[in-house]
Design an enzyme around this catalytic site. Structure first.
Site, PDB file in Angstrom:
ATOM      1  CG  ASN B 393      -1.972   1.109   1.149  1.00 30.79           C
ATOM      2  OD1 ASN B 393      -1.921   1.971   0.283  1.00 30.79           O
ATOM      3  ND2 ASN B 393      -2.896   1.111   2.081  1.00 30.79           N
ATOM      4  CG  ASP B 394       1.732   3.049   3.716  1.00 31.73           C
ATOM      5  OD1 ASP B 394       0.666   3.590   3.381  1.00 31.73           O
ATOM      6  OD2 ASP B 394       1.947   2.583   4.842  1.00 31.73           O
ATOM      7  CB  VAL B 395       5.884   0.552  -1.095  1.00 27.62           C
ATOM      8  CG1 VAL B 395       6.479   0.330   0.284  1.00 27.62           C
ATOM      9  CG2 VAL B 395       5.069  -0.638  -1.533  1.00 27.62           C
ATOM     10  CB  THR B 396       1.748   1.537  -4.573  1.00 29.14           C
ATOM     11  OG1 THR B 396       0.622   1.531  -3.679  1.00 29.14           O
ATOM     12  CG2 THR B 396       2.365   0.165  -4.611  1.00 29.14           C
ATOM     13  CB  ALA B 434       2.397   4.974   7.000  1.00 32.25           C
TER      14      ALA B 434
END
Lengths: 139, 466
Positions: B393-396, B434
């Protein structure tokens, strides 16, 4: 202060002279005498700690370059294998158990031995298991 | 055995350990590297036995210890699920930490065995080295246990923030230094155990405030600590193998921590100070704009993929939780059979430890030459027809690239939004670890596939068959 230094220097000189005499008397032992000579010249002042520290510092640099060359795909096996090799602390445990000087020390050593062995076998085997899975595309 | 010859053999085992790490530069040489490591360990153990010349009873005790520990280790190594690797590594770190404490304790009670003096008259230098080893070892022990509990889900991944914790930690650290000095002057075992106790407490306090998403850094950091602890003990024993290994492991863990921090665009200090994740959830801005999310079913996804010429799969922690790696490989195989170009893209901090996703994909028989790191594949998203994001999620999140007000701004991300279509598998529309809203969900090219990662992937495979 100055006197002490002078005395030390004289002492070192004595040692060096003795080493040279020894060398002259016993020619085949030249290498040893040369070592003694060097030792005498420095007054035998270099603590083994310094050598260990040197090895330690150099190993940090070796580690730095070697680890940067590890491919990111293998970072998990890297952690597992560093874990396994850090259990070389087992040598301390073996000394404690092997040279039993006191019951308590043997006990602590034994616990350390068991813990480190879990890690040695577990760490290397799990790394092996992981690495066996990394395969290339079938041609 | 001659002490000089023994030192030489320890050096050999140290060199073998270096070669073990060197082997990991490529999967093809890695297995040989692991063998070097095992040989190095064997040499170190045999050398020590020859040096110590144990009595028959002592020898039996050693064999017993090796058998108990080795047996347990072998069983664990064989049975552990690949998805649990982060927990296992954390647990193993704790063992190294405790072993360091125990070896130091043995040295404290029987210094003659280690050639560092006699009881009540241990060399000051040895005591300082030993206390460093013991303090770091004890911190590693309890810190790793907390990390293990958090990773294993037995303890909430949320950061636990005690008031004034920085002051408490600083106080403990100062107290430790005072105790080390006291130990040198008093040689007292009570002071020794006080050092152990304080360090154990410090280990808990350091790791408790760090959130679950920061665990890759924590695990790497503890890896590094276990190395420094070993090196400290190595100095006490004057053992080359331990000193070399400690330095290797210490710098290895430090580099991994650095890579992980860079992957999150966070400073090491801010990770250690803790508190990230959790309270940030409230920060998700509600700008009043009605934002719509396009949802799709497995059939739609299968249709898009079957008609694509290039699909990039982006796995994340959610894939590990759902154990979806095997279903994912099946999907990849289906697509490849249909002539689609399939690649996998891995973010450096995907998962809960460095390289976590690579191991899981390898377990599912995904060839490693189809798996790419962020910097190698990021430019290819623009040419991809479909990006299949599963459990990441956060890494995209494009906000990290485009929105300077986002808490994760500056973090390198996988540019999945540049693909023609982004299929995003997610359990619900909640925010990531996050606690930040992902703007990707509301983009035109994004289709959300809500459900369990494994179930969704299996459904797509079925739909492809039909």
């Amino acid at each position: 202060m100055a006197n002490e230094a002078l005395e030390k220097a004289l002492d070192a000189l004595d040692k060096a002279v003795a080493a040279v005499q020894q060398a002259a008397l016993n020619l085949p032992d030249t290498a040893e005498a040369a070592g003694a000579l060097a030792h005498g010249a420095t007054g035998g002042a270099i603590d083994p700690f310094v050598f260990r520290l040197a090895i330690f510092v150099l190993s940090i640099f070796v580690g730095y370059y070697v680890v940067w060359s590890v491919t990111p795909a293998l970072h998990t096996p890297l952690m597992a294998v560093t874990n396994a090799i850090s259990s070389v602390i087992v040598v301390g445990a073996l000394l404690a158990v092997g040279i039993s000087a006191s019951g308590l020390a043997t006990g602590f050593g034994f616990i350390a031995l068991v813990l480190a062995s879990v890690n040695i076998f577990g760490g290397f085997l799990v790394t092996q298991r992981m690495l066996a899975m990394y395969k290339k595309k079938d041609k | 055995m001659n002490a000089n010859f023994a030192a030489f053999l320890y050096l050999v085992s140290g060199v073998l350990f270096i070669m073990a790490l060197r082997g990991l530069s490529h999967p093809a040489t890695s297995r040989k590297g692991n063998t070097y490591g095992m040989v190095g360990m064997g040499i170190a153990i045999v050398t020590t036995l020859l040096l110590a010349k144990p009595t028959f009873g002592g020898f039996l005790l050693i064999v017993l210890g090796l058998a108990i520990g080795g047996g347990a280790g072998a069983v664990i190594a064989r049975r552990i699920a690949m998805t649990s690797m982060p927990q296992l590594v954390a647990a193993f770190h704790s063992l190294v930490g405790l072993a360091a404490v125990m070896v130091a304790a043995a040295a404290m009670y029987a210094p003659e065995s280690f050639g560092i003096g006699t009881v009540g008259d241990i060399h000051a230098q040895a005591l300082v080295e030993m206390s460093l080893g013991v303090a770091i070892g004890a911190i590693t022990f309890t810190g790793s246990i907390i990390a293990f509990l958090k990773l294993d889900g037995r303890m909430s991944g949320k950061p636990i923030l005690l008031t004034g914790r920085h002051f408490v930690n600083a106080g403990l650290a100062i107290a430790l230094v005072v105790l080390v000095i006291m130990l040198v002057f008093t040689q007292s075992t009570t002071v020794f155990w006080l050092i152990v106790l304080l360090s154990l407490a410090l280990g808990v306090l350091i790791i408790v405030p760090i959130g679950g998403a920061d665990m890759p850094v924590v695990v790497s950091m503890l890896n590094s600590y276990s190395g420094w602890a070993a090196a400290g003990i190595g100095f006490t024993l004057g053992n080359l193998a331990l000193i070399i290994t400690g330095a290797l492991v210490g710098s290895s863990g430090a580099i991994l921590s650095y890579i992980m921090c860079k992957g999150m665009n966070r400073s090491f200090i801010s990770v250690i100070l803790g508190g990230f994740g959790g309270e940030a959830a409230a920060a998700a801005v509600d700008d009043g704009v009605q934002r719509t999310v396009k949802q799709g079913a497995a059939d739609d996804a299968a249709f898009l993929m079957a008609n694509a010429s290039k699909v990039i799969i982006v796995p994340g922690y959610g894939m590990a939780v759902a154990q979806a790696q095997h279903a994912l490989r099946e999907l990849g195989d289906q697509l490849k059979a249909a002539g689609v170009d399939v690649k996998y893209a891995i973010h450096p901090v995907a998962g809960r430890m460095p390289g976590h996703m690579n191991v899981l994909l390898a377990e599912a028989n995904v060839p490693y030459d189809e798996v790419f790191e962020l910097e190698d594949i990021n430019s290819e998203f623009a040419q991809a027809d479909v990006a299949y994001v599963i459990g990441a999620n956060d890494v995209t999140n494009p906000a990290a690239r485009d929105d300077p007000s986002s808490p994760i701004y500056g973090m390198p991300i996988l540019d999945v939004d540049k693909a023609k279509t982004c299929l995003f598998v997610k359990r619900s529309l909640g925010s990531g670890y996050a606690g930040i809203d992902n703007t990707l969900f509301y983009k035109d090219g994004t289709m959300m596939l809500l459900g369990d990662a494994k179930k969704v992937t299996e459904d797509i495979v079925k739909a492809l068959h039909a």
